[in-house]
Design a protein around this motif. Structure first.
Motif, PDB file in Angstrom:
ATOM      1  N   GLU A  72       0.817  -1.215   0.000  1.00  0.00           N
ATOM      2  CA  GLU A  72       0.000   0.000   0.000  1.00  0.00           C
ATOM      3  C   GLU A  72       0.847   1.261   0.000  1.00  0.00           C
ATOM      4  O   GLU A  72       0.471   2.250  -0.619  1.00  0.00           O
ATOM      5  N   MET A  76       0.496   4.362  -2.718  1.00  0.00           N
ATOM      6  CA  MET A  76       0.195   5.752  -2.353  1.00  0.00           C
ATOM      7  C   MET A  76       1.317   6.681  -2.827  1.00  0.00           C
ATOM      8  O   MET A  76       1.052   7.774  -3.323  1.00  0.00           O
ATOM      9  N   ALA A 144      -5.652   1.913  -6.605  1.00  0.00           N
ATOM     10  CA  ALA A 144      -5.900   2.897  -5.549  1.00  0.00           C
ATOM     11  C   ALA A 144      -7.291   2.713  -4.929  1.00  0.00           C
ATOM     12  O   ALA A 144      -7.468   2.888  -3.726  1.00  0.00           O
ATOM     13  N   ALA A 147      -7.316   0.186  -2.172  1.00  0.00           N
ATOM     14  CA  ALA A 147      -6.676   0.578  -0.916  1.00  0.00           C
ATOM     15  C   ALA A 147      -7.707   1.178   0.034  1.00  0.00           C
ATOM     16  O   ALA A 147      -7.538   1.146   1.254  1.00  0.00           O
ATOM     17  N   ARG A 148      -8.778   1.762  -0.499  1.00  0.00           N
ATOM     18  CA  ARG A 148      -9.806   2.383   0.336  1.00  0.00           C
ATOM     19  C   ARG A 148     -11.002   1.455   0.582  1.00  0.00           C
ATOM     20  O   ARG A 148     -11.719   1.610   1.552  1.00  0.00           O
ATOM     21  N   PRO A 257      -9.334  10.435   0.106  1.00  0.00           N
ATOM     22  CA  PRO A 257      -8.084   9.740   0.410  1.00  0.00           C
ATOM     23  C   PRO A 257      -6.898  10.704   0.486  1.00  0.00           C
ATOM     24  O   PRO A 257      -6.795  11.632  -0.325  1.00  0.00           O
ATOM     25  N   TYR A 259      -3.882  10.292  -0.331  1.00  0.00           N
ATOM     26  CA  TYR A 259      -3.002  10.315  -1.506  1.00  0.00           C
ATOM     27  C   TYR A 259      -3.599  11.155  -2.629  1.00  0.00           C
ATOM     28  O   TYR A 259      -2.868  11.659  -3.479  1.00  0.00           O
TER      29      TYR A 259
ATOM     30  N   ARG B  15      -2.531   7.085   7.803  1.00  0.00           N
ATOM     31  CA  ARG B  15      -1.562   6.281   7.065  1.00  0.00           C
ATOM     32  C   ARG B  15      -1.306   6.898   5.687  1.00  0.00           C
ATOM     33  O   ARG B  15      -0.176   6.984   5.229  1.00  0.00           O
ATOM     34  N   GLU B  16      -2.390   7.335   5.046  1.00  0.00           N
ATOM     35  CA  GLU B  16      -2.258   7.945   3.720  1.00  0.00           C
ATOM     36  C   GLU B  16      -1.489   9.263   3.799  1.00  0.00           C
ATOM     37  O   GLU B  16      -0.693   9.584   2.919  1.00  0.00           O
ATOM     38  N   THR B  20       1.965  10.287   1.976  1.00  0.00           N
ATOM     39  CA  THR B  20       2.088  11.520   1.188  1.00  0.00           C
ATOM     40  C   THR B  20       3.342  12.285   1.602  1.00  0.00           C
ATOM     41  O   THR B  20       4.075  12.817   0.762  1.00  0.00           O
TER      42      THR B  20
END
Lengths: 336, 40
Positions: A72, A76, A144, A147-148, A257, A259, B15-16, B20
């Motif tokens: 993951e 990201m 992606a 991942a969610r 998200p 990212y 976590r995201e 980033t």
């Protein structure tokens, strides 16, 4: 008839462990896949990553080894780094006609997959994932989304990825044969490849068979659509749980998200002229690696037993939708 | 949306957000010329 809805049911199994082993396994799969691609570059690198990941996953389940492949983070990272490829010059190169064709393709793809779901040919979430990938956002968006949304991780992602790869390969083989027969010029051929082939690499390679100008035009169109990938992903994930009302404003932020926010930030920096050509090329290669690693993880989580049970029907439905839209696009380009 | 769901989303978001930050650090390294062209 097998129940395709089973594909998008979340796995009830406990979270896997063995993190260090997972890291080692991921590194092994990735290195093997890269070596295979180096030895036989005719096959896209992502096919090796997905295939070797699937084989390793099958073997791990057979041996009852529970591994958590840390894929993951690369996903990201790749998504955020992709923002550096957005530059404003591309909208001019892509042209108004090209952008209009992109919009028409996205609308047609969404409408047809919505119809497919209403006709109960595919479960809703799988039809949505196919639409997200085939609208032009490609493997990166499909990975992606998983991942969610745990219900999409593994097998549905693999099906959507296979659909993108299959239709991309079909375009790569068929378009260079069809173009001279239909008398398409470089600009029209670039639009055909970039609009109807979801993955960047295959789309640009296909356009490149007619000349460097076509490849450049296709690359510009691809950057234009990729600029909207964050928006598309948020729209797709919002369809998952409808009750959007939250009590406090700061509860609403995590719904986008992280990212996607990172991608938008980097895209804004890129549009402001933060990156030169060399830096952009370097970041593009890092993005390649990141999605390559993430795809090995997707393969690992794929339940081959489920894939075998549902058979090729979902893929056949997806290919039929693509054939319909691609034929329509080809007919338009040949007559206008 | 239940508080439990909101908390779970916040954990995922954290976590995201961390990922980033790693990406931005990587971009900073490329900008500083410390990471050259990585072969693909």
């Amino acid at each position: 008839m097998p129940d395709t809805a089973e594909l998008v049911r979340p796995s009830s199994r406990a979270a896997p462990d063995h993190r260090l082993g997972g890291l080692a396994a991921l590194a092994g799969i990735v290195l093997l896949a890269k070596l295979a691609h180096w030895l036989a570059p005719q096959v896209p690198a992502v096919v090796y990553a997905l295939g070797f990941g699937m084989l390793a996953g099958l073997e791990a389940r057979r041996l009852r080894v529970r591994l958590a492949l840390p894929h993951e983070l690369p996903l990201m990272l790749g998504f955020v780094l992709m923002g550096a490829q957005v530059e404003h010059g591309v909208f001019a190169v892509a042209g108004l006609a090209g952008l209009a064709l992109l919009a028409a393709w996205v609308a047609a793809t969404l409408a047809l997959f919505s119809l497919v779901w209403r006709l109960r040919l595919l479960p809703r979430r799988l039809a949505g994932l196919f639409a997200l990938g085939q609208a032009g956002f490609g493997v990166s968006a499909v990975v992606a989304a998983g991942a969610r949304d745990p219900a999409l991780a593994g097998t549905p992602q693999t099906l959507a990825t296979l659909l993108i790869l299959l239709t991309g390969a079909a375009g790569l083989v068929a378009y260079p044969l069809l173009a001279p027969a239909l008398g398409l010029d470089e600009a029209r051929f670039a639009a055909l490849a970039a609009v109807s082939i979801a993955n960047n690499a295959e789309a640009i390679a296909t356009a490149g068979t007619l000349g460097a100008g076509a490849a450049l035009g296709a690359a510009a169109l691809k950057v234009a659509i990729n600029a909207f990938e964050g928006v598309a992903l948020v729209a797709f994930l919002r369809g998952k749980d409808r009750p959007a009302r939250t009590r406090r404003w700061h509860d609403a932020i995590p719904r986008v998200p992280g990212y996607v926010i990172g991608f938008s930030l980097v895209a804004a920096l890129s549009l402001a002229g933060a990156f030169d050509g060399a830096e952009r090329a370097s970041l593009a290669n890092l993005t390649h690696w990141a999605f390559f690693i993430a795809l090995a993880g997707v393969g690992f989580r794929t339940r081959l037993d489920l894939l075998a049970r549902v058979g090729w029907r979902p893929l056949a439905v997806g290919v039929a939708v693509w054939l319909l839209t691609a034929t329509g696009l080809l007919a338009w380009l040949a007559t206008h | 949306m239940s508080q439990e769901k909101v908390n779970q989303l916040k954990r995922v978001f954290a976590r995201e957000f961390a990922a980033t930050m790693v990406a931005l650090a990587l971009i900073a390294l490329v900008k500083a010329g410390l990471v050259g062209l990585v072969p693909w």
